[in-house]
Design a protein around this motif. Sequence first.
Motif, short mmCIF file in Angstrom:
data_model
loop_
_atom_site.label_atom_id
_atom_site.label_comp_id
_atom_site.label_asym_id
_atom_site.label_seq_id
_atom_site.Cartn_x
_atom_site.Cartn_y
_atom_site.Cartn_z
N LYS A 14 0.91 -1.25 0.07
CA LYS A 14 0.03 0.29 0.21
C LYS A 14 0.88 1.19 0.07
O LYS A 14 0.35 2.24 -0.83
CB LYS A 14 -0.92 0.03 1.18
CG LYS A 14 -1.94 0.98 1.32
CD LYS A 14 -3.23 0.72 2.18
CE LYS A 14 -4.02 2.02 2.03
NZ LYS A 14 -5.32 1.74 2.93
N LYS A 15 1.89 1.18 0.86
CA LYS A 15 2.88 2.59 0.86
C LYS A 15 3.59 2.62 -0.63
O LYS A 15 3.52 3.83 -1.14
CB LYS A 15 4.04 2.07 1.90
CG LYS A 15 3.69 2.63 3.25
CD LYS A 15 4.77 2.58 3.98
CE LYS A 15 4.58 3.06 5.34
NZ LYS A 15 5.84 3.10 6.33
N ASN A 16 4.06 1.53 -1.23
CA ASN A 16 4.44 1.81 -2.67
C ASN A 16 3.35 2.42 -3.55
O ASN A 16 3.73 3.23 -4.37
CB ASN A 16 5.31 0.57 -3.06
CG ASN A 16 6.41 0.31 -2.62
OD1 ASN A 16 7.23 0.98 -1.85
ND2 ASN A 16 6.93 -1.00 -2.49
N GLN A 17 2.41 1.85 -3.34
CA GLN A 17 1.38 2.38 -4.51
C GLN A 17 1.12 3.71 -3.99
O GLN A 17 0.78 4.43 -5.05
CB GLN A 17 0.19 1.40 -4.08
CG GLN A 17 -1.05 1.31 -5.06
CD GLN A 17 -2.17 0.55 -5.03
OE1 GLN A 17 -2.29 0.12 -3.79
NE2 GLN A 17 -3.12 0.35 -5.89
N GLU A 18 0.92 4.05 -2.87
CA GLU A 18 0.79 5.60 -2.78
C GLU A 18 1.84 6.55 -3.13
O GLU A 18 1.61 7.51 -3.65
CB GLU A 18 0.56 5.87 -0.92
CG GLU A 18 -0.72 5.26 -0.52
CD GLU A 18 -0.97 5.42 1.05
OE1 GLU A 18 -0.19 6.05 1.93
OE2 GLU A 18 -1.74 4.96 1.55
N LYS A 19 2.91 6.10 -2.89
CA LYS A 19 4.31 6.70 -3.32
C LYS A 19 4.01 6.99 -5.02
O LYS A 19 4.11 8.02 -5.32
CB LYS A 19 5.43 6.40 -2.88
CG LYS A 19 6.04 6.37 -1.70
CD LYS A 19 7.36 5.93 -1.58
CE LYS A 19 7.40 5.94 0.18
NZ LYS A 19 8.90 5.45 0.37
N HIS A 20 3.76 5.90 -5.80
CA HIS A 20 3.60 6.07 -6.99
C HIS A 20 2.38 6.76 -7.45
O HIS A 20 2.62 7.65 -8.45
CB HIS A 20 3.41 4.40 -7.71
CG HIS A 20 3.19 4.29 -9.03
ND1 HIS A 20 4.20 4.65 -9.80
CD2 HIS A 20 2.27 3.96 -9.90
CE1 HIS A 20 3.71 4.38 -11.15
NE2 HIS A 20 2.52 4.21 -11.19
N LEU A 21 1.40 6.65 -6.91
CA LEU A 21 0.12 7.48 -7.22
C LEU A 21 0.65 8.97 -6.94
O LEU A 21 0.11 9.83 -7.72
CB LEU A 21 -1.00 6.97 -6.37
CG LEU A 21 -2.38 8.05 -6.57
CD1 LEU A 21 -2.66 7.79 -8.15
CD2 LEU A 21 -3.39 7.46 -5.47
N ASN A 22 1.32 9.16 -5.92
CA ASN A 22 1.68 10.75 -5.64
C ASN A 22 2.60 11.19 -6.47
O ASN A 22 2.54 12.19 -6.80
CB ASN A 22 2.28 10.74 -4.18
CG ASN A 22 1.37 10.68 -3.12
OD1 ASN A 22 0.19 10.98 -3.38
ND2 ASN A 22 1.76 10.33 -1.79
N LYS B 208 2.57 10.24 -9.84
CA LYS B 208 1.84 10.36 -10.98
C LYS B 208 0.92 11.87 -10.89
O LYS B 208 1.13 12.60 -11.85
CB LYS B 208 0.78 9.07 -11.20
CG LYS B 208 1.34 8.09 -11.67
CD LYS B 208 0.19 7.05 -11.87
CE LYS B 208 0.07 6.70 -13.30
NZ LYS B 208 -0.94 5.71 -13.61
N GLN B 209 0.34 11.90 -9.77
CA GLN B 209 -0.18 13.11 -9.35
C GLN B 209 0.50 14.45 -9.40
O GLN B 209 -0.03 15.46 -10.20
CB GLN B 209 -0.87 13.08 -7.98
CG GLN B 209 -2.08 12.29 -7.89
CD GLN B 209 -2.61 12.11 -6.41
OE1 GLN B 209 -1.87 12.42 -5.32
NE2 GLN B 209 -3.75 11.67 -6.30
N GLN B 210 1.80 14.46 -9.04
CA GLN B 210 2.60 15.28 -9.00
C GLN B 210 3.25 15.58 -10.37
O GLN B 210 3.11 16.80 -10.96
CB GLN B 210 3.93 15.07 -8.28
CG GLN B 210 3.81 15.47 -6.76
CD GLN B 210 4.94 14.81 -6.20
OE1 GLN B 210 5.96 14.27 -6.43
NE2 GLN B 210 4.88 15.15 -4.81
#
Length: 52
Positions: A3-11, A13-15
Amino acid sequence: MSKKNQEKHLNAKQQAFEKKQAQKGETVIKWIMGVLIALAICYMGWTFWLMS
C-alpha cells in the motif's frame, strides 16, 4: 505492491500531472494575453482610421 509503494507511485503520478497541467495553463494564459493585445492594437488602428 504494498500500500505504501502504491501511494508513493500515485503521488508521483499526481505530481507529474499537476506539473503538466501548470505548464499547459501558462501556455494558454500567454496565448490569451497575446490575442487580447493584438485585438487592442487592431481596435486602436480602427479608431484612428475612423477619426481621420
